[in-house]
Every structure is written in C-alpha cells, then in structure tokens.
Design an enzyme around this catalytic site. Structure first.
Site, PDB file in Angstrom:
ATOM      1  N   HIS A  50       0.811  -1.217   0.000  1.00 52.52           N
ATOM      2  CA  HIS A  50       0.000   0.000   0.000  1.00 52.52           C
ATOM      3  C   HIS A  50       0.847   1.270   0.000  1.00 52.52           C
ATOM      4  CE1 HIS A  50      -3.827  -2.045   0.436  1.00 52.52           C
ATOM      5  NE2 HIS A  50      -3.307  -2.801   1.390  1.00 52.52           N
ATOM      6  N   ARG A  78       6.646  -6.751   3.478  1.00 53.40           N
ATOM      7  CA  ARG A  78       5.321  -7.139   2.989  1.00 53.40           C
ATOM      8  C   ARG A  78       5.283  -6.828   1.494  1.00 53.40           C
ATOM      9  NH1 ARG A  78      -0.429  -6.101   4.201  1.00 53.40           N
ATOM     10  NH2 ARG A  78      -0.094  -3.878   4.164  1.00 53.40           N
ATOM     11  N   ASP A  92      17.344 -11.039  -3.388  1.00 52.78           N
ATOM     12  CA  ASP A  92      18.684 -10.653  -3.827  1.00 52.78           C
ATOM     13  C   ASP A  92      19.117  -9.337  -3.179  1.00 52.78           C
ATOM     14  OD1 ASP A  92      18.722 -12.888  -5.412  1.00 52.78           O
ATOM     15  OD2 ASP A  92      18.583 -11.830  -7.330  1.00 52.78           O
ATOM     16  N   GLU A 159      -6.711 -12.958   4.515  1.00 57.07           N
ATOM     17  CA  GLU A 159      -7.472 -11.706   4.440  1.00 57.07           C
ATOM     18  C   GLU A 159      -8.952 -11.877   4.106  1.00 57.07           C
ATOM     19  OE1 GLU A 159      -5.112  -8.322   2.825  1.00 57.07           O
ATOM     20  OE2 GLU A 159      -3.897  -9.901   1.920  1.00 57.07           O
ATOM     21  N   ASP A 185      -8.516  -6.066   5.881  1.00 56.10           N
ATOM     22  CA  ASP A 185      -9.154  -6.699   4.721  1.00 56.10           C
ATOM     23  C   ASP A 185     -10.113  -7.803   5.139  1.00 56.10           C
ATOM     24  OD1 ASP A 185      -8.114  -5.514   2.153  1.00 56.10           O
ATOM     25  OD2 ASP A 185      -6.219  -5.921   3.148  1.00 56.10           O
TER      26      ASP A 185
END
Length: 273
Positions: A50, A78, A92, A159, A185
C-alpha cells in the site's frame, strides 16, 4: 563471513516471550524508517503493498536500518503481490522474511514458497540464481546458494473468510513458516468495512489464531492501538504490530494540536495503520 541470522524466524520457531512487538513502515522514507529502528521495536514491517516503494527503495530502507538495533533479520518485507519476480529482487536485495498478501489456498502458498527457494534436492524452488548481489554480501558469504533457503522466513497473509477456513491446508504447505491475519481486509470481506472492533470480526480473529496454532504455526496481526494489541496478545498471537510510523506521526501531531487548544484527543478503536 557467515550468513546473517534471521532473528525474526528464530523468534517464531521459539515462540519467543514476551511477544515480539513491531510496527508498519508506511512513510516510504529511509530516514523515518531509520529513526524507527532506534525506538525499541523488535521488528519492523516494510510495506510495499500500500506504499509506493519499489525494490530499489526497499533496499535503501533496509540499508538505512542496518545501523540500528532493529536491522537485518528483524525486518519483514510485505510484498505488493505473490509475484516471483518481485520476490527474487527482494531476496537478492537482502530481505530474509517475506509476507505474501492475499493468500487464498494451498496452491498459492506453495507457489509463494517456491519463489523463495533455490532449486535444491527436488524442492520445486523457482528462485533464479545470480552470482553476486547484496544478499550474498557480493559474494563474500561462502556457499550462499546452498544455505540461503534455510535463512528465509515466509509469512502467509490471510485476508478473507475463505482463506481463514483454509488455514489448516495453507499452514500444512512445506516451507510455510508463519501465518498473519490481516484484520483490515478480513473485516472488509466479512461485510464490516473499517470496523475491526465488530464482534463478528473479533470472533474471526480468535478463530484464526486458534487454527494456526492447531496447525503448529505461529500467528501474527497488526492493530491500531495498545488496548487492541494487548487483547491480541491475550488471545495468543505470537507477534503483534501496533499501527505504523505514519499513524504514530499523525497521532502525535493531533495530540499536540489538541493539547494547545485544550480539547480532548480521542483514540479510535477501529483503525489499523
């Protein structure tokens, strides 16, 4: 040079007490994130879902946190989506704990785990190999490719009510380390948009952590104020985030304005971050 310890994964394996406490990083600012690293949180969640943070921004923020007590293996990233290309770039770049949003079933969890693994011993891993990158300390860590899989911690974010019911099968996927219940959510998908304090939602949050524990997995959550965080800890959640850098900044600003104007500042129960 040894592979750095993933402290968050160790805490989850040990079910550390007191419960690790963290917060979300929503400002997309390396400087604010660095400052939060000195506050005393056990872990920090770098949000890419977000927040307009790309892989280069994420590496910059992780690098800024390396000089703080909340660094390296205490940073959870996240992801914006269950996308193997993004996963590869973040790993990486030095991320070790990844949270996958909106996992709905075991197949999606299996795909998520595969994207974090180098192919080894028939594990079905799909992570691509690069010779030199930040995660291997630019080649300074011997046998990085052979040992990296064990250092990764995967978190599956639940969610929806459908995903909540499938926690047993999601948690059973080999390589799934941790479950996370997303209250914002989940409440929206239960018909309680913006109201995580609803009794129906509270019951679902209790059901979720119980299902995760029955499946042998630790479970976490993010909530908006100390009262709800304490409630989650009492329910048995194994790691809890309180709000975000952005929500704390705004709350402190509102508190100062209210103090000057002589009015009471109300703390809402329903907000998350």
């Amino acid at each position: 040079m040894n592979l750095p310890l993933n402290q968050f994964k160790t805490w989850m394996q040990e079910r550390r007490k007191p419960v690790p406490l963290g917060t979300w990083m929503m400002t997309a600012s390396a400087q604010v994130s660095e400052a939060m690293g000195f506050v005393g949180f056990d872990f920090l969640v770098l949000d890419m879902e977000h927040v307009p943070v790309d892989s280069a921004d994420a590496v910059t923020i992780m690098r800024a946190l390396e000089g703080t007590p909340t660094k390296g293996g205490q940073v959870v990233v996240r992801l914006p989506w269950n996308d193997p290309i993004i996963v590869k770039r973040l790993l990486d770049g030095g991320a070790t704990t990844l949270m996958f949003p909106f996992i709905q079933n075991a197949d999606e969890a299996r795909s998520a785990v595969a994207s974090t693994r180098y192919p080894l011993d028939g594990n079905g891993g799909t992570r691509g190999c690069a010779a030199v990158h930040r995660a291997s300390r630019y080649g300074a860590i011997p046998d990085y490719l052979k040992n990296a899989n064990d250092s990764v911690c995967t978190i599956m974010q639940i969610e929806t009510p459908e995903a909540l019911a499938r926690i047993p099968e999601i948690a059973a996927v080999e390589g799934v380390d941790v479950i996370f219940i997303g209250p914002g959510d989940l409440s929206a998908n239960m018909g309680h948009l913006g109201d995580i304090s609803s009794e129906d939602v509270r019951h679902a949050l209790k059901t979720g952590v119980e299902a995760a524990h029955a499946a042998g997995k630790p479970c976490g959550i993010v909530l908006g104020n100390p009262q709800m965080v304490r409630w989650a800890i009492e329910l048995g959640y194994d790691y809890v985030a309180i709000g975000s850098d952005m929500s704390m900044l705004l709350a402190r600003a509102k508190e100062q304005i209210a103090a000057v104007r002589g009015v009471e500042q109300q703390q809402t129960a329903g907000g998350v971050y």
